[in-house]
Design a protein around this motif. Structure first.
Motif, short mmCIF file in Angstrom:
data_model
loop_
_atom_site.label_atom_id
_atom_site.label_comp_id
_atom_site.label_asym_id
_atom_site.label_seq_id
_atom_site.Cartn_x
_atom_site.Cartn_y
_atom_site.Cartn_z
N ARG A 110 0.86 -1.18 0.00
CA ARG A 110 0.00 0.00 0.00
C ARG A 110 0.89 1.23 0.00
O ARG A 110 1.05 1.91 0.99
N GLY A 111 1.50 1.44 -1.15
CA GLY A 111 2.40 2.60 -1.27
C GLY A 111 3.83 2.30 -0.87
O GLY A 111 4.71 3.14 -1.07
N GLN A 112 4.06 1.10 -0.29
CA GLN A 112 5.44 0.79 0.10
C GLN A 112 6.33 0.61 -1.12
O GLN A 112 5.89 0.19 -2.19
N ARG A 113 7.58 0.91 -0.92
CA ARG A 113 8.60 0.65 -1.93
C ARG A 113 9.86 0.22 -1.20
O ARG A 113 9.98 0.38 0.01
N ALA A 114 10.79 -0.30 -1.95
CA ALA A 114 12.05 -0.73 -1.33
C ALA A 114 12.86 0.50 -0.93
O ALA A 114 12.80 1.53 -1.60
N PRO A 115 13.64 0.40 0.12
CA PRO A 115 14.58 1.48 0.42
C PRO A 115 15.55 1.65 -0.76
O PRO A 115 15.86 0.68 -1.46
N ALA A 116 15.98 2.87 -0.98
CA ALA A 116 16.79 3.16 -2.17
C ALA A 116 18.09 2.37 -2.21
O ALA A 116 18.68 2.18 -3.27
N THR A 117 18.51 1.90 -1.07
CA THR A 117 19.79 1.20 -1.02
C THR A 117 19.66 -0.31 -1.21
O THR A 117 20.66 -1.00 -1.33
N GLY A 118 18.45 -0.81 -1.22
CA GLY A 118 18.30 -2.27 -1.13
C GLY A 118 17.86 -2.94 -2.41
O GLY A 118 16.89 -2.51 -3.05
N TRP A 119 18.53 -4.00 -2.80
CA TRP A 119 18.13 -4.83 -3.93
C TRP A 119 17.79 -6.22 -3.42
O TRP A 119 18.42 -6.73 -2.51
N PHE A 120 16.80 -6.83 -4.06
CA PHE A 120 16.54 -8.24 -3.82
C PHE A 120 17.41 -9.06 -4.77
O PHE A 120 17.46 -8.78 -5.98
N GLU A 121 18.07 -10.04 -4.22
CA GLU A 121 18.79 -11.00 -5.07
C GLU A 121 18.47 -12.38 -4.55
O GLU A 121 18.75 -12.69 -3.41
N GLN A 122 17.84 -13.19 -5.39
CA GLN A 122 17.30 -14.45 -4.92
C GLN A 122 17.92 -15.62 -5.69
O GLN A 122 18.11 -15.54 -6.90
N ALA A 123 18.18 -16.69 -4.97
CA ALA A 123 18.76 -17.88 -5.59
C ALA A 123 17.74 -18.59 -6.49
O ALA A 123 18.11 -19.26 -7.44
N TRP A 124 16.47 -18.43 -6.18
CA TRP A 124 15.42 -19.08 -6.95
C TRP A 124 14.86 -18.13 -8.00
O TRP A 124 14.92 -16.91 -7.86
N GLY A 125 14.29 -18.69 -9.04
CA GLY A 125 13.53 -17.90 -9.99
C GLY A 125 12.22 -17.45 -9.35
O GLY A 125 11.72 -18.08 -8.40
N GLU A 126 11.68 -16.36 -9.84
CA GLU A 126 10.42 -15.85 -9.29
C GLU A 126 9.51 -15.43 -10.44
O GLU A 126 9.90 -14.62 -11.28
N TRP A 127 8.32 -15.97 -10.44
CA TRP A 127 7.31 -15.53 -11.39
C TRP A 127 6.30 -14.69 -10.62
O TRP A 127 5.78 -15.10 -9.58
N VAL A 128 6.06 -13.48 -11.12
CA VAL A 128 5.21 -12.52 -10.42
C VAL A 128 4.00 -12.18 -11.29
O VAL A 128 4.14 -11.91 -12.48
N LEU A 129 2.83 -12.19 -10.67
CA LEU A 129 1.59 -11.79 -11.35
C LEU A 129 0.93 -10.72 -10.49
O LEU A 129 0.67 -10.93 -9.31
#
Lengths: 115, 115
Positions: free
Chosen positions: B36-55
């Protein structure tokens, strides 16, 4: 990089249910299914070695299980079908497209829900 | 047997993004995310070992990738994020709930689409 849309590419004529693979992996298959009034033949049950998680995105449907249970599904409704559990589509809304998301995967168990 | 609904159980107050596990397996995790309006902090990236499918099921969002790409998502839009591809949520609509479905899985490759 453009996303695809799950509601795009539905043909005007839909004599049969439409199955589109979105992701296919060794232990996972994500597909979109579009129904327009189709239902399973009265004699046929689906029995799958993999677990299947189903989310109804649009439209309306009823799933039937061989043990006698029947489940009505509307937009946003989801359920997990255990591997080997015999089921079929008893009804889909003839007046609109019913769009399903199905995630098939090897094994699987229901997760904890933090709600 | 009653289905759950993916849009149910969203609290009135949502100071942080809400993550709910729907399915958890050894090689698969399906979750609902509500923003609800949230966003990632400007310094942070997600890096994941698994693949991710997003809908994206409801609302609106922008995903940003470290290589400079940015993707706007509306209802029904979906994409696959390769394992290890650094990304973050650059924006979500502050005026409404954004409901995401995320399917995390080991490995994975893009499937053929019959459209």
């Amino acid at each position: 990089m453009n996303p695809a849309n799950i509601f795009a590419g539905i043909p005007d004529a839909l004599p049969d249910e439409l199955f589109d693979a979105i992701i296919t992996g060794e232990q996972l298959r994500i597909e979109r299914i579009v129904s327009r009034g189709q239902r399973a033949p009265a004699t046929g049950w689906f029995e799958q070695a993999w677990g299947e998680w189903v989310l109804l995105l649009r439209g309306g449907a009823r799933l039937e299980f061989e043990n006698g249970g029947e489940v009505a599904l509307g937009p946003g409704d989801h359920l997990f079908i255990d591997p080997g559990r015999r089921h079929r589509v008893a009804w889909t809304d003839p007046a609109q497209d019913t769009v399903w998301l199905a995630v098939h995967f090897e094994g699987g168990r229901l997760g904890e829900n933090s709600e």
